[in-house]
Structure formats: C-alpha cells, structure tokens
Design an enzyme around this catalytic site. Structure first.
Site, PDB file in Angstrom:
ATOM      1  N   GLN A  87     -15.284  19.392  14.937  1.00 56.24           N
ATOM      2  CA  GLN A  87     -15.458  18.743  13.624  1.00 56.24           C
ATOM      3  C   GLN A  87     -16.931  18.410  13.377  1.00 56.24           C
ATOM      4  OE1 GLN A  87     -13.704  18.166  10.956  1.00 56.24           O
ATOM      5  NE2 GLN A  87     -11.797  19.030  11.734  1.00 56.24           N
ATOM      6  N   SER A  88     -17.800  19.352  13.643  1.00 57.82           N
ATOM      7  CA  SER A  88     -19.232  19.077  13.531  1.00 57.82           C
ATOM      8  C   SER A  88     -19.720  19.108  12.084  1.00 57.82           C
ATOM      9  CB  SER A  88     -19.995  20.124  14.341  1.00 57.82           C
ATOM     10  OG  SER A  88     -21.353  20.129  13.985  1.00 57.82           O
TER      11      SER A  88
END
Ligand SMILES: Cc1ncc(COP(=O)(O)O)c(C=O)c1O
Length: 350
Positions: A87-88
C-alpha cells in the site's frame, strides 16, 4: 529545468527536476483540534498541506519524485522501477507521474504487513496503481532493503534485455538521497511563507520512514539558517534506529549537494511514542488521531504514516511539552488512499 544558483543550498539548483507538484502548499490553522486537545489553552496548531501537492493524489512523495524523475528523464530512461510496501504512496505517486511523462512504471510490492484481506490487497493505493497502468511485481521480503534493491536491479536487467532503458529508484541509504532534495525545497518554501506572513514556528512534526522527508527538511532549514525544532515521528522503525538513519542521511545529503550545513548535537530528534507494534500496524492512538483530524478539521490522515505522526504530536502536546504562545506545525504528508485499504480497522465500530 534549473533555477538561478543558490550558494547556501550547494548543488541544489543544478539538479534535474520535473515540475508536477502544486506548490507552494497551503499553511492552515487547526483551531478546533487545538481546542479539543487543550481546552484551557496551549500552543497554536498549524498544518502544512503537503497532502495537496497535486500529482497522483498528492503527498510528500511528489516533491521527492520531482527529483528522481528529473534524473530519469535526463538519463533518457523510458521505464522506472521502484520498490516499497503493497500500500505504498510512493509507488502510487510514482506510477501516476510516470504515466504523465509517458514512462512505463514497474512497482515491486514488498510484503511488510501481514494483512491478507481483499481491501488491503486490491483497494486503496493498489487500485490506483492499476488505474494508471503500472506493472506490479511481488517481493516476499519486507525488511531487507538491500535485497529489495538487488531484486529491482534484476528487474532492470530484464527491461534492458527487452530493449528498454530503465531508471531505478533505490530504497536503501547506500544510494544518493535524490528524493530528500524535494524537502530541501520544502524548507525553503516554508521559510518564505513564514517570512511573508510575519510568523514563526517553534516545532515541526514530520513522519520519518525512509527519512527522505525528515532529512531534507532538517538539512534545508539549517542550511538556510533556521533553528526551528524538527521532531521526526517514527513510522517504520524505533527511535534509536531511526536516529542513526537520519544522521547518516544528513551526511549523504551534504555529499549529494556538495555543501555542509552546521548541525548541533540535538538537531536530529526522533520519537516512537505513537509507533505501536510496527510498520503499517494500526493502534489505538492512531485511530484516535484519524478521528480527531476528521471531526475537528475535516482532514484525512492515514493509518500508516500521517495518523501516527499526528498521534505523536497529540501525545507530546498532552504531555505539556509545548506552551501557550508557541506554534506547532504538523507537516501533513498525505497517505489518505490507504484509508480505503484499512477500512476494516479505521473506525472503532468497524
Ligand atoms: C504519506 C506518507 N507520509 C510520510 C512518509 C514518510 O516519508 P519518508 O519515507 O520520506 O520518511 C511516507 C513514506 O512513504 C508517506 O507515504
């Protein structure tokens, strides 16, 4: 692409840069939050809205990527490779900025967080990565930065074999802190804004992960003669490890910009007061900060980064570390898309 020379910032003005950010970002008051936290009075609270940097849903990574992608364009790359958590925000923003530049983006998704539900795996930033056409890869390790960089180099070799021209955005501090330069620029922007408003800030609260933001901001402030205290709130590792990382990165940045500002012994300040049990893991303090930001100021902070930073600032204010008449500034570095990936944990009743 370059600006007039700026001697106090070393090579800053000579570095290649693309301009995608909506800059300068606004500085706003947070009077309702101040009142909710300190009904009897306390410091003034400001927020710098780096969540609104524009490109690809915004956030701090836009400023950093302006320099990485400037270097990629200058090198004639047609493909950009980057590694980070599933989930960058960094990868999402990179992929969006690459789309606009006509560059192919490869995102290497590291397993840093043991969350296997469909929200985490395919909503939030992952959904946005797919919308902008990035190619996603998986990487089983979450803590070995050198191995992640090596795997990216292998992917880059594959791109080369297929006739592409790759540019690699490395993760580990063994590589030049290209992105930190974006926060040197932010320091300059902030000081100009404060001068124009005739205001001062006593203490800034900023997230400290890769440390590009924390390092660049602190370096820029000191290079420009400002003594504003900068508190790095840990989001990735504990305060001792993070202190060493920021200290090393300050030296790397001085080498990268060929200029050595003066730092005092206590300039590097890190706290893990709100870090909890690890990277990307929700905790009660962060849940409270998310709710307070939303309900008091209509601001969205996230479970992985800015919620923890705000939670850290709240804990420090509650401990009475700042007095009435002083001003605290929360550097809001974005991250809201992750709220959708953590929807099962964000609200108490969820
Ligand atoms: C929203 C947000 N805030 C803060 C950070 C931490 O910034 P840095 O990696 O520059 O330390 C990140 C890193 O990904 C982020 O995405």
């Amino acid at each position: 692409m370059t600006q007039p020379d700026s001697p106090s910032l070393g090579r800053f003005a000579d570095l290649p840069r693309v301009r995608h950010g909506h800059l300068p970002t606004a500085i706003e008051e947070m009077p309702n939050l101040a009142k909710a936290l300190m009904p009897e009075g306390g410091p003034r609270l400001l927020v710098k809205r780096d969540d609104c940097t524009g490109a690809g849903f915004g956030g701090n990574k836009v400023r950093q990527l302006e320099f990485y992608l400037g270097a990629a364009v200058e090198a004639g790359a047609d493909t950009v490779l980057i590694t980070s958590a599933v989930q960058s925000n960094f990868m999402r923003t990179c992929a969006a900025m690459c789309a606009r530049l006509g560059l192919k983006a490869h995102l290497q998704m590291e397993e840093r967080v043991a969350k296997n539900n469909p929200l985490y795996r395919s909503n939030g930033n992952v959904l946005l990565d797919k919308i902008v056409g990035a190619e996603l890869h998986t990487f089983p390790e979450g803590e070995d930065e050198a191995a992640a960089d090596r795997a990216l180099e292998d992917l880059a070799d594959r791109v080369r074999t297929q006739g592409g021209r790759p540019y690699v955005i490395h993760l580990s501090p063994a590589y030049p802190p290209v992105g930190a330069v974006g926060y040197v620029e932010c320091a300059r922007e902030l000081l100009a804004q404060l001068a124009e408003r005739g205001e001062t800030v006593d203490r800034i609260f900023v997230g400290s992960g890769s440390s590009a933001t924390h390092t660049g901001l602190l370096w820029g402030l000191r290079a420009l003669g400002s003594e504003i205290r900068v508190t790095g709130v840990c989001v990735r590792r504990d305060a001792t490890q993070q202190h060493a990382r920021v200290t090393a990165n300050l030296a790397n940045l001085s080498a990268h910009l060929a200029h050595q500002p003066e730092f005092s012994d206590d300039d590097v300040e890190t706290t893990d007061i709100s870090f909890g049990t690890g990277y990307g893991r929700m905790n009660e303090q962060t849940r409270e900060a998310i709710a307070l930001a939303g309900r008091c100021e209509g601001l969205f902070v996230d479970p992985v980064y800015t919620g923890k930073v705000l939670a850290g600032m709240i804990a420090i204010l509650r401990a009475g570390e700042m007095a009435e008449g002083e001003t605290a500034l929360f550097l809001h570095t974005g991250g809201a898309p992750a709220l959708f990936a953590y929807g099962d944990e964000v609200l108490e009743e969820a």
